[in-house]
Design a protein around this motif. Structure first.
Motif, PDB file in Angstrom:
ATOM      1  N   TYR A  87      47.075  74.854  13.736  1.00  0.00           N
ATOM      2  CA  TYR A  87      48.470  75.144  14.078  1.00  0.00           C
ATOM      3  C   TYR A  87      48.561  74.910  15.948  1.00  0.00           C
ATOM      4  O   TYR A  87      47.842  75.158  16.244  1.00  0.00           O
ATOM      5  CB  TYR A  87      49.183  76.395  13.768  1.00  0.00           C
ATOM      6  CG  TYR A  87      49.267  76.504  12.249  1.00  0.00           C
ATOM      7  CD1 TYR A  87      50.438  76.320  11.726  1.00  0.00           C
ATOM      8  CD2 TYR A  87      48.201  77.188  11.479  1.00  0.00           C
ATOM      9  CE1 TYR A  87      50.610  76.347  10.256  1.00  0.00           C
ATOM     10  CE2 TYR A  87      48.606  77.398  10.095  1.00  0.00           C
ATOM     11  CZ  TYR A  87      49.743  76.781   9.542  1.00  0.00           C
ATOM     12  OH  TYR A  87      50.038  76.964   8.383  1.00  0.00           O
ATOM     13  N   GLY A  88      49.674  74.212  16.192  1.00  0.00           N
ATOM     14  CA  GLY A  88      50.030  74.200  17.645  1.00  0.00           C
ATOM     15  C   GLY A  88      49.072  73.406  18.377  1.00  0.00           C
ATOM     16  O   GLY A  88      48.876  73.601  19.410  1.00  0.00           O
ATOM     17  N   VAL A  89      48.325  72.425  17.800  1.00  0.00           N
ATOM     18  CA  VAL A  89      47.465  71.375  18.387  1.00  0.00           C
ATOM     19  C   VAL A  89      47.923  69.878  18.662  1.00  0.00           C
ATOM     20  O   VAL A  89      47.953  69.246  17.657  1.00  0.00           O
ATOM     21  CB  VAL A  89      46.004  71.498  17.724  1.00  0.00           C
ATOM     22  CG1 VAL A  89      45.155  70.512  18.520  1.00  0.00           C
ATOM     23  CG2 VAL A  89      45.645  72.834  17.793  1.00  0.00           C
ATOM     24  N   ASN A  90      48.512  69.622  19.688  1.00  0.00           N
ATOM     25  CA  ASN A  90      48.904  68.339  19.937  1.00  0.00           C
ATOM     26  C   ASN A  90      50.042  67.800  18.854  1.00  0.00           C
ATOM     27  O   ASN A  90      50.895  68.825  18.397  1.00  0.00           O
ATOM     28  CB  ASN A  90      47.667  67.432  20.318  1.00  0.00           C
ATOM     29  CG  ASN A  90      46.925  67.656  21.210  1.00  0.00           C
ATOM     30  OD1 ASN A  90      45.853  67.844  20.997  1.00  0.00           O
ATOM     31  ND2 ASN A  90      47.271  67.810  22.626  1.00  0.00           N
ATOM     32  N   ALA A  91      49.763  66.814  18.114  1.00  0.00           N
ATOM     33  CA  ALA A  91      50.516  66.256  17.354  1.00  0.00           C
ATOM     34  C   ALA A  91      50.284  66.467  15.685  1.00  0.00           C
ATOM     35  O   ALA A  91      50.626  65.927  14.828  1.00  0.00           O
ATOM     36  CB  ALA A  91      51.175  64.896  17.427  1.00  0.00           C
ATOM     37  N   ASN A 111      46.903  55.200  15.447  1.00  0.00           N
ATOM     38  CA  ASN A 111      47.336  55.888  16.876  1.00  0.00           C
ATOM     39  C   ASN A 111      48.314  57.161  16.215  1.00  0.00           C
ATOM     40  O   ASN A 111      49.189  56.616  15.692  1.00  0.00           O
ATOM     41  CB  ASN A 111      47.646  54.889  17.808  1.00  0.00           C
ATOM     42  CG  ASN A 111      46.570  53.833  18.140  1.00  0.00           C
ATOM     43  OD1 ASN A 111      45.624  54.320  18.078  1.00  0.00           O
ATOM     44  ND2 ASN A 111      47.243  52.839  18.981  1.00  0.00           N
ATOM     45  N   GLY A 112      47.881  58.381  16.979  1.00  0.00           N
ATOM     46  CA  GLY A 112      48.826  59.477  16.783  1.00  0.00           C
ATOM     47  C   GLY A 112      48.634  60.023  15.628  1.00  0.00           C
ATOM     48  O   GLY A 112      49.265  61.056  15.297  1.00  0.00           O
ATOM     49  N   SER A 113      47.527  59.652  14.719  1.00  0.00           N
ATOM     50  CA  SER A 113      47.217  60.424  13.344  1.00  0.00           C
ATOM     51  C   SER A 113      46.662  61.684  13.503  1.00  0.00           C
ATOM     52  O   SER A 113      46.426  62.526  12.910  1.00  0.00           O
ATOM     53  CB  SER A 113      46.665  59.491  12.679  1.00  0.00           C
ATOM     54  OG  SER A 113      45.402  59.179  13.150  1.00  0.00           O
ATOM     55  N   GLY A 114      45.965  62.098  14.833  1.00  0.00           N
ATOM     56  CA  GLY A 114      45.394  63.156  14.924  1.00  0.00           C
ATOM     57  C   GLY A 114      43.945  63.232  15.394  1.00  0.00           C
ATOM     58  O   GLY A 114      43.299  64.448  15.586  1.00  0.00           O
ATOM     59  N   LYS A 115      43.425  61.893  15.658  1.00  0.00           N
ATOM     60  CA  LYS A 115      41.954  62.088  15.996  1.00  0.00           C
ATOM     61  C   LYS A 115      41.399  62.612  16.953  1.00  0.00           C
ATOM     62  O   LYS A 115      40.522  63.475  17.213  1.00  0.00           O
ATOM     63  CB  LYS A 115      41.517  60.330  15.818  1.00  0.00           C
ATOM     64  CG  LYS A 115      41.710  59.927  14.693  1.00  0.00           C
ATOM     65  CD  LYS A 115      41.024  58.378  14.558  1.00  0.00           C
ATOM     66  CE  LYS A 115      41.613  57.459  15.816  1.00  0.00           C
ATOM     67  NZ  LYS A 115      43.041  57.272  15.701  1.00  0.00           N
ATOM     68  N   LEU A 134      44.839  71.774  25.326  1.00  0.00           N
ATOM     69  CA  LEU A 134      45.417  71.699  24.127  1.00  0.00           C
ATOM     70  C   LEU A 134      46.816  71.895  24.258  1.00  0.00           C
ATOM     71  O   LEU A 134      47.306  73.018  24.756  1.00  0.00           O
ATOM     72  CB  LEU A 134      44.775  72.642  23.039  1.00  0.00           C
ATOM     73  CG  LEU A 134      43.418  72.756  22.622  1.00  0.00           C
ATOM     74  CD1 LEU A 134      43.074  73.586  21.606  1.00  0.00           C
ATOM     75  CD2 LEU A 134      43.327  71.200  21.981  1.00  0.00           C
ATOM     76  N   LEU A 135      47.626  71.079  23.959  1.00  0.00           N
ATOM     77  CA  LEU A 135      49.215  70.989  24.287  1.00  0.00           C
ATOM     78  C   LEU A 135      49.767  71.206  22.966  1.00  0.00           C
ATOM     79  O   LEU A 135      49.391  70.647  21.805  1.00  0.00           O
ATOM     80  CB  LEU A 135      49.602  69.922  25.033  1.00  0.00           C
ATOM     81  CG  LEU A 135      49.116  69.836  26.419  1.00  0.00           C
ATOM     82  CD1 LEU A 135      49.480  68.539  27.036  1.00  0.00           C
ATOM     83  CD2 LEU A 135      49.411  71.020  27.356  1.00  0.00           C
ATOM     84  N   PRO A 136      50.901  71.596  22.689  1.00  0.00           N
ATOM     85  CA  PRO A 136      51.916  71.877  21.515  1.00  0.00           C
ATOM     86  C   PRO A 136      52.470  70.195  21.361  1.00  0.00           C
ATOM     87  O   PRO A 136      52.710  69.496  22.332  1.00  0.00           O
ATOM     88  CB  PRO A 136      52.653  72.838  21.679  1.00  0.00           C
ATOM     89  CG  PRO A 136      53.060  72.828  23.170  1.00  0.00           C
ATOM     90  CD  PRO A 136      51.672  72.531  23.746  1.00  0.00           C
ATOM     91  N   ASN A 137      53.039  70.066  20.126  1.00  0.00           N
ATOM     92  CA  ASN A 137      53.685  69.046  19.870  1.00  0.00           C
ATOM     93  C   ASN A 137      55.133  68.961  20.254  1.00  0.00           C
ATOM     94  O   ASN A 137      55.741  69.847  20.392  1.00  0.00           O
ATOM     95  CB  ASN A 137      54.035  69.076  18.234  1.00  0.00           C
ATOM     96  CG  ASN A 137      54.579  67.520  17.981  1.00  0.00           C
ATOM     97  OD1 ASN A 137      55.033  66.995  18.834  1.00  0.00           O
ATOM     98  ND2 ASN A 137      54.644  67.398  16.672  1.00  0.00           N
ATOM     99  N   VAL A 138      55.251  68.035  21.510  1.00  0.00           N
ATOM    100  CA  VAL A 138      56.427  68.149  22.346  1.00  0.00           C
ATOM    101  C   VAL A 138      57.800  67.771  21.490  1.00  0.00           C
ATOM    102  O   VAL A 138      58.584  68.001  21.886  1.00  0.00           O
ATOM    103  CB  VAL A 138      56.566  67.068  23.473  1.00  0.00           C
ATOM    104  CG1 VAL A 138      55.320  67.258  24.334  1.00  0.00           C
ATOM    105  CG2 VAL A 138      56.244  65.400  22.776  1.00  0.00           C
TER     106      VAL A 138
END
Length: 212
Positions: A87-91, A111-115, A134-138
């Motif tokens: 939870y709460g990790v990038n996208a 791209n953007g799938s979470g790798k 580690l940033l949250p999903n904007v």
């Protein structure tokens, strides 16, 4: 015939046995650490110190061993099995998981799938040399703080931990080496002083830092 080093270690163990119980607990936790203590570690020891000062005897206290610098307590085999409940990790979508069921695992996707998000998370969990924030999903409001559950197999025994709430238990994962391009560049581009400090002296240095 006993060596001078064995006598010094025995004297250290005898001295530690007379220290406050919270300090003995901190000393035991520090022994297997490959890096400096985390804020969660210090908060735990501070809470124990307060409880002890108030006359409490919680079960969290640990006894300093008589042979502190032996390797009997180190896990001999360690395998990372799964990262789940992310939870709460990038996208990365909520409650995502990633399994490492084989000896060699290839992670692929668009791209953007979470790798990259999983790679950053793994570096934080294992305490890698270089870590990006580690940033949250904007695109999501009120995103939770980064968290995940970790499943491992240590010496044939299956164990599960929550990160970051089980930061002390996850010291075992300090033995997992995470190496990527950022880590490689840190050895080439950054100014790194090569130093060596014997284990017993490194232990005392960290204990002093904890007391400060």
């Amino acid at each position: 015939m006993r060596t001078d080093n064995e006598n010094r270690v025995e004297a250290l163990a005898a001295w530690m046995a007379k220290r406050p119980k919270w300090l003995q607990t901190a000393a035991v936790d520090i022994l297997p650490m490959q890096g400096p203590p985390t804020k969660s570690d210090v908060d735990k020891w501070a809470s124990l110190a307060i409880e002890e000062a108030e006359g409490g005897t919680p079960s969290g206290f640990r006894v300093f061993p008589s042979r502190p610098f032996r390797n009997e307590g180190v896990e001999r085999t360690l395998k990372l099995d799964k990262i789940e409940h992310v939870y709460g990790v990038n996208a990365i979508r909520d409650d995502a998981h990633l399994e490492f069921s084989k000896d060699i695992v290839i992670v692929y996707g668009q791209n953007g799938s979470g790798k990259s998000g999983f790679a950053r998370l793994l570096k934080h969990i294992c305490g890698a040399r270089t870590m990006s924030e580690l940033l949250p999903n904007v695109f999501v409001e009120d995103s939770p703080q980064p968290s995940a559950s970790i499943a491992i197999t240590a010496n044939g025994e299956h164990k599960s931990f929550d990160w970051p709430t089980s930061a002390v238990e996850l010291q075992i994962l300090k033995y997992v080496h995470v190496f990527d391009s950022d880590t490689a560049l840190s050895y080439v581009d950054a100014s790194n002083e090569s130093t060596y400090e014997p284990q017993n002296l490194r232990f005392l240095s960290r204990l002093v830092e904890v007391c400060d």
